[in-house]
Design a protein around this motif. Structure first.
Motif, PDB file in Angstrom:
ATOM      1  N   VAL A 276       5.861   4.524  -1.422  1.00 36.52           N
ATOM      2  CA  VAL A 276       4.537   4.050  -0.987  1.00 36.52           C
ATOM      3  C   VAL A 276       4.060   2.908  -1.878  1.00 36.52           C
ATOM      4  O   VAL A 276       3.425   1.953  -1.403  1.00 36.52           O
ATOM      5  N   ASN A 277       4.373   2.946  -3.163  1.00 34.84           N
ATOM      6  CA  ASN A 277       4.019   1.838  -4.058  1.00 34.84           C
ATOM      7  C   ASN A 277       4.736   0.554  -3.655  1.00 34.84           C
ATOM      8  O   ASN A 277       4.164  -0.544  -3.726  1.00 34.84           O
ATOM      9  N   VAL A 278       6.001   0.688  -3.230  1.00 36.31           N
ATOM     10  CA  VAL A 278       6.737  -0.483  -2.736  1.00 36.31           C
ATOM     11  C   VAL A 278       6.044  -1.060  -1.511  1.00 36.31           C
ATOM     12  O   VAL A 278       5.886  -2.286  -1.374  1.00 36.31           O
ATOM     13  N   LEU A 299       5.840  11.563   4.303  1.00 37.04           N
ATOM     14  CA  LEU A 299       5.494  10.214   3.854  1.00 37.04           C
ATOM     15  C   LEU A 299       4.014   9.916   4.082  1.00 37.04           C
ATOM     16  O   LEU A 299       3.328   9.392   3.193  1.00 37.04           O
ATOM     17  N   ILE A 300       3.522  10.236   5.269  1.00 42.55           N
ATOM     18  CA  ILE A 300       2.153   9.840   5.603  1.00 42.55           C
ATOM     19  C   ILE A 300       1.141  10.621   4.778  1.00 42.55           C
ATOM     20  O   ILE A 300       0.016  10.159   4.551  1.00 42.55           O
ATOM     21  N   GLU A 301       1.513  11.799   4.296  1.00 40.44           N
ATOM     22  CA  GLU A 301       0.630  12.523   3.384  1.00 40.44           C
ATOM     23  C   GLU A 301       0.428  11.736   2.095  1.00 40.44           C
ATOM     24  O   GLU A 301      -0.678  11.663   1.556  1.00 40.44           O
ATOM     25  N   LYS A 330      -6.911  13.511  10.060  1.00 39.18           N
ATOM     26  CA  LYS A 330      -6.501  13.235   8.692  1.00 39.18           C
ATOM     27  C   LYS A 330      -5.607  12.001   8.599  1.00 39.18           C
ATOM     28  O   LYS A 330      -5.716  11.205   7.661  1.00 39.18           O
ATOM     29  N   PHE A 331      -4.729  11.822   9.567  1.00 37.48           N
ATOM     30  CA  PHE A 331      -3.733  10.762   9.484  1.00 37.48           C
ATOM     31  C   PHE A 331      -4.025   9.550  10.371  1.00 37.48           C
ATOM     32  O   PHE A 331      -3.481   8.472  10.142  1.00 37.48           O
ATOM     33  N   MET A 332      -4.843   9.699  11.405  1.00 34.39           N
ATOM     34  CA  MET A 332      -5.053   8.604  12.347  1.00 34.39           C
ATOM     35  C   MET A 332      -5.675   7.350  11.738  1.00 34.39           C
ATOM     36  O   MET A 332      -5.433   6.249  12.241  1.00 34.39           O
TER      37      MET A 332
END
Length: 827
Positions: A276-278, A299-301, A330-332
């Motif tokens: 995620v940092n990348v 991943l999306i968490e 939560k994810f949308m």
């Protein structure tokens, strides 16, 4: 990753060798002892129905499996499966429904009843292997000591498996015996399975990743996204997709990948945080995700935890239309606006009514439990008494078996979004139509040895394979089903968009499609007005590594970075970059010339050949220095026509004098064409001799500027180039001379004045060209040559044909025989 893949491949190889040895021994026809002995049972979870011909199926009815440790000191325990997977169960039921529908169809396989044996693979390679070989051997034994064992009738074809890895492993063995296997799932899309040498009996009703990748590239190209990140899973699905995507982008030149990251199989928090940092640091605003739903959830968490917004997600078919867990409040905020491709949605009339007839079979019992019972427990959150270990899927009250299924709002009965199920439906019908074609064979006209036909009594899988390769039918939904030489179906995908509705609910709706064609390649159709963009601008995001260079600068690639990344630096002194306009004049003259051609054809006049002259500078601007010869020949062709025309004009007026008629016989149509051909052939011979003996070559000029090396196109032979130009000059001078002699002839019939003027311009341009060209280095020499070609051809075009067009368009009353003859007599 290499270590993981090596371990994975070695374990697969070992298992393949073991099962290959077992299967070869079991299928061998050279050993026929008098008895056989079963060494053990696989105890697979299955659904069965008897019939004249049995079709097999492998479906993920359970999501997870527990494999016991192998101590090699005692007999291992059977693996156990848990986590009921309602979609996999519905896919298995779709196969059962399709077979029932076929059995009730009097026009398809009349007098033949299809049966089925469906196994649960539990999303596990070893269990899928066991199911596949139990299907083709007709026994659920672990080892067959002798090959005369007789069990249930083996299947003639298999629908499945649901992943690329299992399909690769199973098809490697089934292909040796030509047992057809038709996969249907969006995890069985690896382009490697299109290798007919390795997998000769593998088919699929879902497009391969090769097309999925090209469909992705079509979306990138449509929105101008040339800079994107790529996330993949560490399996055949992800790794082959990454390789294919890199290759296609390199060949097409449509874009570059900013990064490629492999998602971990488990929930490795540190690795997910690094990935995620990348994504956060990258300038790529588009993220392509060739992943499975479970990987995307992990991943999306982490994306939500770090609040990474402003990304445009491009989803593979692995999670576009099935990831309901991700479509939450939560994810949308992060996934809303996602674009992706999905398996073609279809309609299966009668499937819901078939599903409503499901009832638990309390008398059937295996180690894994009855699938119907598991479905009932999962759907109603209850349990049957007594409850065998591992059966309970959520606890609750005791089941009665009489619960009302029809009035229950459950995912298992939702047939509004049938995608993998529709592919299962097509796979079953493909096998059925193939079997029907085979049984309609007329003796003596068959495709096999001695023109024989296959029979139901001695049916072999390879015989069905022959017809499956040639099957062609249309589903009730209107989709054509046939397989190409690689076993791949005619490809088509739906393009989906994730929409967040004002009431907080979510919807994944269709906004277009991508089709594949053998003649047109990939075609994308999108309804942009229906697409929801999760950006303040409500427009597609811009995702490029570097913006196009403005006028006055040029592109310089950054060292060690993809070709999409470059810097714009000012042009050198005396040079400009005005991309798109350097050949504008040439195209303008071609366009102008086409207008003249239209006028001449419309009014039955001569068709001009000056197009060759206008194409020459365009080729020179592209750096094609070898076209000196083409330029020379095209100019001679045009000037020869003018020379012959001038000679004909002069001959006509001389023929009007006493004793001059005989001169016309030398200027008939055939003589004119022959003269032009002869004069042009001389130039062709000059050019050929020049190019063969010493053709133009690149040359480094270090004398022009001290701090630069200027590349030039050396003549190779200055004499050859001089002869080429000299010959053109001789013909032009002859045209000028003859036209000058005829300048005082009557105007009505005489073009001599126009030819004289045009040749004067032509000669002036090329006389001035020679010294300027010799003294100009590098690109300046090209510019001089281009200017000379354009100026001379433009002069010929205007001076010769301008007056004609003026008469035709502005003074049509003068363009008559009466007018011309009248003016001639007055003169």
């Amino acid at each position: 990753m290499k270590a993981v893949m090596s371990s994975f491949l070695l374990s697969n190889l070992s298992l393949s060798i073991l099962l290959y040895s077992y299967f070869s021994y079991a299928m061998s026809s050279s050993l026929f002892p008098s008895s056989c002995q079963l060494q053990g049972q696989f105890n697979l979870n299955r659904m069965q129905k008897s019939g004249d011909v049995i079709l097999g199926g492998l479906f993920p009815v359970h999501f997870f499996s527990s494999i016991p440790d192998l101590s090699f000191t005692s007999q291992p325990q059977q693996p156990s499966c848990h986590g009921f997977y309602v979609q996999g169960f519905r896919q298995a039921q779709t196969m059962a429904f399709a077979i029932d529908e076929i059995n009730n169809n009097s026009s398809l396989l009349p007098n033949v009843t299809l049966g089925y044996t469906l196994y649960d693979n539990c999303v596990e390679l070893g269990i899928g292997f066991r199911g596949a070989f139990s299907l083709v051997s007709g026994q659920e034994e672990q080892i067959i000591l002798h090959s005369t064992c007789v069990g249930n009738p083996p299947v003639v074809g298999i629908v499945g498996d649901s992943s690329s890895t299992r399909s690769i492993a199973i098809s490697s063995i089934l292909g040796l015996y030509r047992v057809p296997m038709v996969s249907y799932h969006y995890f069985a899309t690896c382009s490697c399975l299109s290798d007919r040498q390795k997998y000769p009996s593998f088919f699929r009703t879902i497009p391969s990743d090769a097309f999925q990748v090209r469909a992705m590239i079509q979306i990138l190209k449509y929105f101008g996204w040339t800079w994107a990140g790529l996330l993949i899973t560490d399996d055949d699905y992800g790794l082959h997709a990454a390789r294919s995507l890199q290759s296609e982008l390199s060949v097409s030149g449509e874009g570059c990948l900013a990064y490629i990251e492999v998602l971990p199989w488990d929930k490795d928090t540190d690795e997910l945080r690094r990935i995620v940092n990348v994504m956060k640091k990258s300038t790529a605003r588009v993220v392509i995700a060739f992943v499975h739903e479970s990987h995307m959830i992990n991943l999306i968490e982490e994306v939500a935890k770090q609040n990474v917004t402003g990304l445009q997600w491009l989803a593979s078919e692995g999670w576009t239309a099935t990831a309901a867990v991700l479509q939450t409040t939560k994810f949308m905020p992060y996934l809303c606006g996602t674009l992706g491709i999905a398996i073609r949605r279809g309609e299966i009339t009668g499937l819901r009514e078939f599903l409503l007839k499901i009832r638990p079979d309390l008398h059937h019992n295996t180690n894994y439990g009855n699938s119907m019972v598991k479905f009932w427990e999962f759907t109603f959150q209850c349990r049957f008494a007594p409850a065998p270990a591992g059966w309970l899927e959520g606890g609750g009250a005791l089941c009665t078996g009489q619960e009302d299924l029809e009035n229950l709002n459950t995912e298992s009965l939702d047939i509004s979004n049938l995608r993998p199920e529709y592919n299962v439906y097509k796979a079953v019908y493909a096998l059925a139509y193939s079997l029907d074609d085979m049984l309609r064979c007329k003796p003596g006209r068959g495709p096999f040895s001695g023109h024989s036909c296959a029979t139901l009594q001695s049916l072999e899988p390879w015989e069905l394979l022959y017809y499956l390769e040639r099957v062609n039918f249309t589903t009730p939904f209107g989709d054509q089903v046939s397989f190409d030489k690689n076993g791949d179906v005619v490809p088509i995908y739906d393009v989906m968009n994730w929409l967040w509705l004002p009431d907080g609910s979510t919807e994944v709706h269709n906004v277009g499609e991508v089709k594949g064609s053998a003649f047109k390649g990939e075609e994308i159709l999108l309804d942009e007005d229906k697409i929801f963009w999760n950006f303040n601008s409500k427009k597609p995001v811009q995702s490029v590594c570097s913006e196009s260079c403005p006028p006055g600068t040029h592109m310089v690639r950054r060292k060690g970075e993809p070709k999409c990344c470059f810097d714009c630096i000012p042009c050198s002194e005396g040079k400009i970059n005005n991309k798109g306009s350097k050949s504008f004049i040439s195209f303008f003259l071609i366009y102008q010339h086409d207008i003249l051609n239209f006028i001449f054809i419309k009014y039955n006049m001569q068709f001009s050949i000056f197009r060759f002259l206008h194409l020459s500078p365009f080729a020179r601007l592209l750096g094609m220095h070898q076209l000196h010869a083409a330029f020379g020949i095209s100019f001679v062709l045009c000037v020869s026509c003018i020379l012959v025309k001038t000679m004909v004009v002069l001959a006509v007026f001389k023929a009007s004098k006493p004793g001059g008629v005989t001169s016309l016989k030398w200027f008939g149509a055939m003589q004119q064409r022959g003269t032009v051909l002869c004069l042009t052939s001389i130039q062709a011979a000059i050019c050929t001799t020049w190019l063969v003996s010493a053709s133009p070559t690149p040359h480094k000029n270090t004398q022009y500027q001290n701090d630069k090396i200027v590349y030039e196109c050396a003549f190779g032979s200055a004499v050859g180039f001089a002869v080429l130009l000299g010959y053109i000059g001789v013909l032009a001078f002859l045209s000028f001379l003859i036209a000058f002699l005829a300048r005082n002839l009557p105007d009505s019939f005489n073009e001599a004045k126009l030819i004289t003027f045009s040749m004067l311009i032509f000669c002036a341009v090329w006389v001035a060209f020679v010294p300027v060209y010799i003294s100009s280095p590098g690109n300046y020499a090209d510019a001089v040559e281009v200017f000379a070609i354009l100026a001379s051809s433009f002069g010929l075009l205007i001076t010769l044909f301008g007056p004609k067009c003026y008469i035709i368009i502005m003074r049509p009353e003068l363009n008559t025989k009466k007018s011309i003859m009248g003016r001639g007599s007055e003169s």
